[in-house]
Design a protein around this motif. Sequence first.
Motif, PDB file in Angstrom:
ATOM      1  N   GLY A 220       0.831  -1.201   0.000  1.00  0.00           N
ATOM      2  CA  GLY A 220       0.000   0.000   0.000  1.00  0.00           C
ATOM      3  C   GLY A 220       0.862   1.245   0.000  1.00  0.00           C
ATOM      4  N   LEU A 221       0.369   2.284   0.672  1.00  0.00           N
ATOM      5  CA  LEU A 221       1.072   3.564   0.772  1.00  0.00           C
ATOM      6  C   LEU A 221       0.993   4.001   2.224  1.00  0.00           C
ATOM      7  CD1 LEU A 221       2.520   5.668  -1.053  1.00  0.00           C
ATOM      8  CD2 LEU A 221       0.348   6.898  -1.182  1.00  0.00           C
ATOM      9  N   CYS A 222       2.162   4.167   2.862  1.00  0.00           N
ATOM     10  CA  CYS A 222       2.232   4.424   4.294  1.00  0.00           C
ATOM     11  C   CYS A 222       2.691   5.854   4.546  1.00  0.00           C
ATOM     12  CB  CYS A 222       3.195   3.436   4.955  1.00  0.00           C
ATOM     13  SG  CYS A 222       3.261   3.528   6.758  1.00  0.00           S
ATOM     14  N   VAL A 223       1.999   6.550   5.446  1.00  0.00           N
ATOM     15  CA  VAL A 223       2.383   7.905   5.795  1.00  0.00           C
ATOM     16  C   VAL A 223       3.175   7.863   7.101  1.00  0.00           C
ATOM     17  CG1 VAL A 223       0.248   8.436   7.039  1.00  0.00           C
ATOM     18  CG2 VAL A 223       1.573  10.281   6.020  1.00  0.00           C
ATOM     19  N   VAL A 224       4.301   8.600   7.121  1.00  0.00           N
ATOM     20  CA  VAL A 224       5.227   8.508   8.253  1.00  0.00           C
ATOM     21  C   VAL A 224       5.645   9.890   8.725  1.00  0.00           C
ATOM     22  CG1 VAL A 224       6.123   6.281   7.474  1.00  0.00           C
ATOM     23  CG2 VAL A 224       7.295   8.372   6.783  1.00  0.00           C
ATOM     24  N   HIS A 321      -1.873   3.015   4.988  1.00  0.00           N
ATOM     25  CA  HIS A 321      -1.284   2.604   6.266  1.00  0.00           C
ATOM     26  C   HIS A 321      -0.561   3.790   6.900  1.00  0.00           C
ATOM     27  CE1 HIS A 321      -1.735  -1.243   4.152  1.00  0.00           C
ATOM     28  NE2 HIS A 321      -1.799  -1.799   5.353  1.00  0.00           N
ATOM     29  N   THR A 322      -0.331   3.671   8.199  1.00  0.00           N
ATOM     30  CA  THR A 322       0.488   4.642   8.901  1.00  0.00           C
ATOM     31  C   THR A 322       1.168   3.954  10.071  1.00  0.00           C
ATOM     32  OG1 THR A 322       0.533   6.885   9.833  1.00  0.00           O
ATOM     33  CG2 THR A 322      -1.317   5.467  10.484  1.00  0.00           C
ATOM     34  N   THR A 323       2.019   4.693  10.762  1.00  0.00           N
ATOM     35  CA  THR A 323       2.733   4.164  11.921  1.00  0.00           C
ATOM     36  C   THR A 323       2.133   4.746  13.194  1.00  0.00           C
ATOM     37  OG1 THR A 323       4.348   5.970  11.944  1.00  0.00           O
ATOM     38  CG2 THR A 323       4.848   4.053  10.548  1.00  0.00           C
ATOM     39  N   LEU A 345      -6.074   2.064  20.617  1.00  0.00           N
ATOM     40  CA  LEU A 345      -6.462   1.739  19.244  1.00  0.00           C
ATOM     41  C   LEU A 345      -6.590   0.232  19.041  1.00  0.00           C
ATOM     42  CD1 LEU A 345      -4.425   4.291  17.080  1.00  0.00           C
ATOM     43  CD2 LEU A 345      -6.574   4.574  18.303  1.00  0.00           C
ATOM     44  N   LEU A 346      -5.685  -0.539  19.616  1.00  0.00           N
ATOM     45  CA  LEU A 346      -5.748  -1.988  19.441  1.00  0.00           C
ATOM     46  C   LEU A 346      -6.957  -2.593  20.139  1.00  0.00           C
ATOM     47  CD1 LEU A 346      -2.014  -3.138  19.722  1.00  0.00           C
ATOM     48  CD2 LEU A 346      -3.356  -2.583  17.699  1.00  0.00           C
ATOM     49  N   SER A 347      -7.392  -1.990  21.241  1.00  0.00           N
ATOM     50  CA  SER A 347      -8.553  -2.528  21.944  1.00  0.00           C
ATOM     51  C   SER A 347      -9.860  -2.098  21.284  1.00  0.00           C
ATOM     52  CB  SER A 347      -8.535  -2.081  23.404  1.00  0.00           C
ATOM     53  OG  SER A 347      -8.640  -0.662  23.502  1.00  0.00           O
ATOM     54  N   SER A 348      -9.869  -0.898  20.694  1.00  0.00           N
ATOM     55  CA  SER A 348     -11.120  -0.388  20.124  1.00  0.00           C
ATOM     56  C   SER A 348     -11.302  -0.768  18.663  1.00  0.00           C
ATOM     57  CB  SER A 348     -11.186   1.134  20.275  1.00  0.00           C
ATOM     58  OG  SER A 348     -10.100   1.757  19.620  1.00  0.00           O
ATOM     59  N   ARG A 349     -10.210  -0.915  17.913  1.00  0.00           N
ATOM     60  CA  ARG A 349     -10.309  -1.212  16.485  1.00  0.00           C
ATOM     61  C   ARG A 349      -9.240  -2.237  16.072  1.00  0.00           C
ATOM     62  NH1 ARG A 349     -11.091   5.045  14.217  1.00  0.00           N
ATOM     63  NH2 ARG A 349     -12.782   5.590  15.660  1.00  0.00           N
ATOM     64  N   PRO A 350      -9.251  -3.417  16.680  1.00  0.00           N
ATOM     65  CA  PRO A 350      -8.179  -4.390  16.430  1.00  0.00           C
ATOM     66  C   PRO A 350      -8.099  -4.842  14.978  1.00  0.00           C
ATOM     67  CG  PRO A 350     -10.009  -5.421  17.591  1.00  0.00           C
ATOM     68  CD  PRO A 350     -10.264  -3.941  17.594  1.00  0.00           C
ATOM     69  N   GLU A 351      -9.205  -4.758  14.249  1.00  0.00           N
ATOM     70  CA  GLU A 351      -9.202  -5.216  12.859  1.00  0.00           C
ATOM     71  C   GLU A 351      -8.332  -4.351  11.961  1.00  0.00           C
ATOM     72  OE1 GLU A 351     -12.287  -2.055  13.223  1.00  0.00           O
ATOM     73  OE2 GLU A 351     -11.703  -3.806  14.424  1.00  0.00           O
ATOM     74  N   GLN A 352      -7.939  -3.148  12.434  1.00  0.00           N
ATOM     75  CA  GLN A 352      -7.121  -2.255  11.610  1.00  0.00           C
ATOM     76  C   GLN A 352      -5.629  -2.447  11.845  1.00  0.00           C
ATOM     77  OE1 GLN A 352     -10.076   1.462  12.187  1.00  0.00           O
ATOM     78  NE2 GLN A 352      -8.336   1.916  10.856  1.00  0.00           N
ATOM     79  N   TYR A 353      -5.271  -3.329  12.757  1.00  0.00           N
ATOM     80  CA  TYR A 353      -3.852  -3.541  13.051  1.00  0.00           C
ATOM     81  C   TYR A 353      -3.272  -4.577  12.106  1.00  0.00           C
ATOM     82  CZ  TYR A 353       0.394  -4.408  15.793  1.00  0.00           C
ATOM     83  OH  TYR A 353       1.703  -4.536  16.205  1.00  0.00           O
ATOM     84  N   GLN A 354      -2.355  -4.137  11.249  1.00  0.00           N
ATOM     85  CA  GLN A 354      -1.584  -5.037  10.382  1.00  0.00           C
ATOM     86  C   GLN A 354      -0.139  -4.931  10.834  1.00  0.00           C
ATOM     87  OE1 GLN A 354      -2.436  -4.275   6.213  1.00  0.00           O
ATOM     88  NE2 GLN A 354      -4.545  -4.961   6.421  1.00  0.00           N
ATOM     89  N   ALA A 355       0.227  -5.743  11.790  1.00  0.00           N
ATOM     90  CA  ALA A 355       1.465  -5.607  12.548  1.00  0.00           C
ATOM     91  C   ALA A 355       2.692  -5.413  11.657  1.00  0.00           C
ATOM     92  CB  ALA A 355       1.653  -6.860  13.418  1.00  0.00           C
ATOM     93  N   LEU A 357       2.013  -2.062  11.608  1.00  0.00           N
ATOM     94  CA  LEU A 357       1.439  -0.829  11.074  1.00  0.00           C
ATOM     95  C   LEU A 357      -0.052  -0.750  11.382  1.00  0.00           C
ATOM     96  CD1 LEU A 357       3.135  -0.688   7.546  1.00  0.00           C
ATOM     97  CD2 LEU A 357       3.939   0.344   9.690  1.00  0.00           C
ATOM     98  N   TRP A 358      -0.587   0.431  11.181  1.00  0.00           N
ATOM     99  CA  TRP A 358      -2.029   0.681  11.341  1.00  0.00           C
ATOM    100  C   TRP A 358      -2.630   0.840   9.956  1.00  0.00           C
ATOM    101  CZ3 TRP A 358      -5.315   0.117  15.157  1.00  0.00           C
ATOM    102  CH2 TRP A 358      -6.574   0.735  15.097  1.00  0.00           C
ATOM    103  N   HIS A 359      -3.663   0.044   9.682  1.00  0.00           N
ATOM    104  CA  HIS A 359      -4.335   0.077   8.383  1.00  0.00           C
ATOM    105  C   HIS A 359      -5.448   1.110   8.391  1.00  0.00           C
ATOM    106  CE1 HIS A 359      -6.056  -1.115   4.622  1.00  0.00           C
ATOM    107  NE2 HIS A 359      -7.169  -1.555   5.173  1.00  0.00           N
ATOM    108  N   ILE A 360      -5.434   1.978   7.425  1.00  0.00           N
ATOM    109  CA  ILE A 360      -6.482   2.996   7.286  1.00  0.00           C
ATOM    110  C   ILE A 360      -7.576   2.410   6.406  1.00  0.00           C
ATOM    111  CG2 ILE A 360      -7.025   5.307   6.434  1.00  0.00           C
ATOM    112  CD1 ILE A 360      -4.145   6.075   7.140  1.00  0.00           C
ATOM    113  N   SER A 361      -8.678   2.036   7.053  1.00  0.00           N
ATOM    114  CA  SER A 361      -9.726   1.329   6.324  1.00  0.00           C
ATOM    115  C   SER A 361     -10.426   2.249   5.345  1.00  0.00           C
ATOM    116  CB  SER A 361     -10.747   0.749   7.309  1.00  0.00           C
ATOM    117  OG  SER A 361     -11.247   1.766   8.149  1.00  0.00           O
ATOM    118  N   SER A 362     -10.918   1.674   4.254  1.00  0.00           N
ATOM    119  CA  SER A 362     -11.574   2.461   3.216  1.00  0.00           C
ATOM    120  C   SER A 362     -13.024   2.741   3.566  1.00  0.00           C
ATOM    121  CB  SER A 362     -11.506   1.701   1.889  1.00  0.00           C
ATOM    122  OG  SER A 362     -12.087   0.428   2.020  1.00  0.00           O
TER     123      SER A 362
END
Length: 362
Positions: A220-224, A321-323, A345-355, A357-362
């Motif tokens: 993907g494309l990750c912002v850092v 994605h982002t860090t 973030l991991l407790s509230s939106r665990p489905e967005q964690y792509q270890a 990195l954090w996945h920015i869902s569409s």
Amino acid sequence: MTRLIVAAGGGGDAVAAAMLDAALYGNERPAVILTYAWDRLLIDPVPGPRGPANFTGLRPLTRSVQAVPADARPVAPAGSTLPRLAAELPHTFVLIDPHHGAEGITRQLEELIQQLAPESIDLLDVGGDILARGDEPTLRSPLADALTLAACCQVNARVRLLVAGPGLDGELPADDLRDRMGPPVLMLTAEHVEPVGSVLEWHPSEATAMLAATARGVRGLCVVRDAGLPVPLTDEGPTVHEADLDDALNRNELARALLVTETLDEAEQRSREICGHSEIDYERDKASRLGSRPERKLDPDAALRQLDEFEAEARDRGITHTTFRRITEALGLGGKQRQDLRALLLSSRPEQYQAPLWHISS
């Protein structure tokens, strides 16, 4: 007999060195990793790299070289990830002291080589800015890499220069590096990440996080970092290339200018003259701004609302994605809140964690 890996640019390169050591050589005899104690301001509020005087509990190896064991501690207010790395990984982490310039690092290397008689010496850089000329407008942090390059070119031993994850440091695009490297010597995989998997759960390095993520198949494309730079996560991300050490020195004007430096101040001045800036000046300015800003408490509801706004803006730019470091800065939080934010973030939106990195869902 042992192996020596020089982590060219700082804490993240040290983690990558441990990953590379296991991938190339296995886990039976972990390498000695020579690395800076140079963590960014989220971890260490004091600008620039730390030297031996900034630690207690170091273990002398030679006259100029000291190891950082698990029970070493940075002297407040400084911070460092190295003692925790030493506690969690089987490698010996040895401190690069750049305060005596490239000549001092060369002396450290020569003493280590004499003491250890290593069977191999690798100089590792994640991203590839060690292959810069020095005048590239996107180059942000050339000093550490140029100092280690200058030192490695002066020792009487063969040093292999390796670049992992071309372009992943967000400084030089991978396209600009292709003619400066040889073909891949290794393609990192998810299996190679496992030895440092637990470290990546807390370590702030963005480049090494993206290296691990691409090895695990993330694309993907990750912002850092604070400038919000987008970094492509491609099939080239998990590759490790060998580059010619002498060619790198001949190309790198800053590294050549640092060859005879005897102090860090002198090295900084060379960077200002050649690159137009010193990354430690940037850290000084940023530390001054952060120091005048009151520490905010983490408000979970407000943080999630801010995250939604951040993600919406990122999606508009095609970011996937982002860090966690970038999220922390974007939400105006400090280093003390980074792990609390991550847990939220991991407790509230665990489905967005792509270890890791954090996945920015569409």
